[in-house]
Design an enzyme around this catalytic site. Structure first.
Site, short mmCIF file in Angstrom:
data_model
loop_
_atom_site.label_atom_id
_atom_site.label_comp_id
_atom_site.label_asym_id
_atom_site.label_seq_id
_atom_site.Cartn_x
_atom_site.Cartn_y
_atom_site.Cartn_z
N HIS A 15 0.85 -1.19 0.00
CA HIS A 15 0.00 0.00 0.00
C HIS A 15 0.88 1.24 0.00
O HIS A 15 2.07 1.18 0.34
CB HIS A 15 -0.92 -0.01 1.22
CG HIS A 15 -2.07 -0.95 1.08
ND1 HIS A 15 -2.73 -1.47 2.16
CD2 HIS A 15 -2.67 -1.47 -0.02
CE1 HIS A 15 -3.71 -2.26 1.73
NE2 HIS A 15 -3.67 -2.28 0.42
N LYS A 19 5.04 1.51 0.74
CA LYS A 19 5.90 1.30 -0.44
C LYS A 19 7.37 1.55 -0.13
O LYS A 19 8.24 0.80 -0.57
CB LYS A 19 5.43 2.17 -1.60
CG LYS A 19 4.13 1.65 -2.21
CD LYS A 19 3.81 2.32 -3.51
CE LYS A 19 2.44 2.02 -4.02
NZ LYS A 19 2.00 0.64 -4.04
N THR A 41 2.05 -5.75 -8.17
CA THR A 41 1.02 -4.84 -8.62
C THR A 41 1.74 -3.64 -9.24
O THR A 41 2.91 -3.39 -8.98
CB THR A 41 0.08 -4.44 -7.47
OG1 THR A 41 0.87 -4.02 -6.36
CG2 THR A 41 -0.81 -5.60 -7.07
N THR A 43 2.15 -0.08 -9.46
CA THR A 43 3.01 0.97 -8.91
C THR A 43 4.15 0.37 -8.11
O THR A 43 5.30 0.82 -8.22
CB THR A 43 2.19 1.94 -8.04
OG1 THR A 43 1.07 2.40 -8.80
CG2 THR A 43 3.02 3.13 -7.60
N THR A 44 3.87 -0.63 -7.32
CA THR A 44 4.91 -1.29 -6.53
C THR A 44 5.98 -1.86 -7.46
O THR A 44 7.18 -1.69 -7.22
CB THR A 44 4.31 -2.39 -5.63
OG1 THR A 44 3.33 -1.81 -4.76
CG2 THR A 44 5.38 -3.07 -4.80
N GLY A 72 -3.13 -2.05 -7.64
CA GLY A 72 -4.05 -2.75 -6.74
C GLY A 72 -5.49 -2.27 -6.83
O GLY A 72 -6.40 -3.08 -7.06
N ASP A 97 -1.35 -1.46 4.74
CA ASP A 97 -1.48 -0.37 5.71
C ASP A 97 -2.64 -0.66 6.65
O ASP A 97 -3.80 -0.47 6.29
CB ASP A 97 -1.69 0.94 4.95
CG ASP A 97 -1.67 2.16 5.86
OD1 ASP A 97 -1.69 1.99 7.09
OD2 ASP A 97 -1.65 3.28 5.33
N HIS A 104 -10.24 0.02 -1.81
CA HIS A 104 -10.42 -1.32 -2.36
C HIS A 104 -10.23 -2.38 -1.27
O HIS A 104 -9.74 -3.47 -1.53
CB HIS A 104 -9.48 -1.55 -3.54
CG HIS A 104 -8.02 -1.48 -3.17
ND1 HIS A 104 -7.42 -0.34 -2.69
CD2 HIS A 104 -7.06 -2.42 -3.20
CE1 HIS A 104 -6.14 -0.60 -2.43
NE2 HIS A 104 -5.90 -1.86 -2.74
N ASP A 107 -11.12 -5.96 -1.91
CA ASP A 107 -10.17 -6.69 -2.75
C ASP A 107 -8.99 -7.19 -1.92
O ASP A 107 -8.50 -8.30 -2.12
CB ASP A 107 -9.64 -5.79 -3.87
CG ASP A 107 -10.74 -5.31 -4.79
OD1 ASP A 107 -11.75 -6.00 -4.94
OD2 ASP A 107 -10.58 -4.20 -5.37
N ARG A 113 -7.66 -13.74 1.85
CA ARG A 113 -8.47 -14.94 2.03
C ARG A 113 -8.06 -16.04 1.06
O ARG A 113 -7.86 -17.19 1.45
CB ARG A 113 -9.96 -14.62 1.85
CG ARG A 113 -10.86 -15.83 2.04
CD ARG A 113 -12.31 -15.52 1.61
NE ARG A 113 -13.05 -16.74 1.47
CZ ARG A 113 -12.98 -17.56 0.42
NH1 ARG A 113 -12.20 -17.27 -0.60
NH2 ARG A 113 -13.68 -18.67 0.37
#
Length: 159
Positions: A15, A19, A41, A43-44, A72, A97, A104, A107, A113
């Site tokens: 998040h 980052k 994901t 941006t990461t 994300g 975070d 989201h 998500d 999960r």
């Protein structure tokens, strides 16, 4: 039976407020990550590529396989969840975070999960990520226990 090869497929997600910590962690553990496939994901992944390029030069990107998915909030978490269900992810490193609600959030919960359902080693903080990346199992073949959820699927639903 799902078998993990010695070359793992490691998902990296962070998040926004996490980052910087993820980038520092990747830089610190870059030698352990070389030889594995990194799936990030959007941006990461871009930030990891930039950090490795800055620290080691362009040859670092040639040594590390980095695939970037969508950001994300734009579906990247769901893409990773799908890859886990398809057996295409071996390890999930997700610096999330815990102090701020995410737009989201559903998500994020779904990703965590599905990682649990498929018995994927999951780090949700730097300490756990350190334990995973330093484990001798990381670079060896490994067959995780696969749980049988068929009783959940085959239940007859009376309407």
């Amino acid at each position: 039976m799902r078998k993990m090869l010695a070359k793992k497929r490691i998902a990296l997600v962070a998040h926004d407020n996490c980052k910087k910590d993820m980038i520092q962690w990747v830089e610190k553990n870059s030698e352990s990550l070389v030889g594995h496939d990194l799936i990030c994901t959007g941006t990461t992944g871009r930030m990891i590529e930039d950090a490795l390029r800055h620290k080691y030069g362009d040859e670092a990107i040639d040594k590390v396989s980095i695939s970037r998915l969508k950001s994300g909030p734009l579906g990247g978490d769901q893409q990773l969840g799908s890859m886990i269900a398809e057996g295409k992810i071996d390890v999930l490193i997700f610096f999330w975070d815990a102090m701020h609600a995410q737009p989201h959030d559903v998500d994020v919960k779904a990703l965590l999960r599905i990682a649990s359902v498929y018995n994927i080693p999951t780090a949700q903080n730097r300490s756990t990520a350190d334990f995973i990346v330093t484990s001798p199992i990381l670079s060896k073949e490994y067959t995780p226990k696969v749980y049988d959820y068929s009783s959940y699927i085959s239940r007859k639903i009376d309407l």
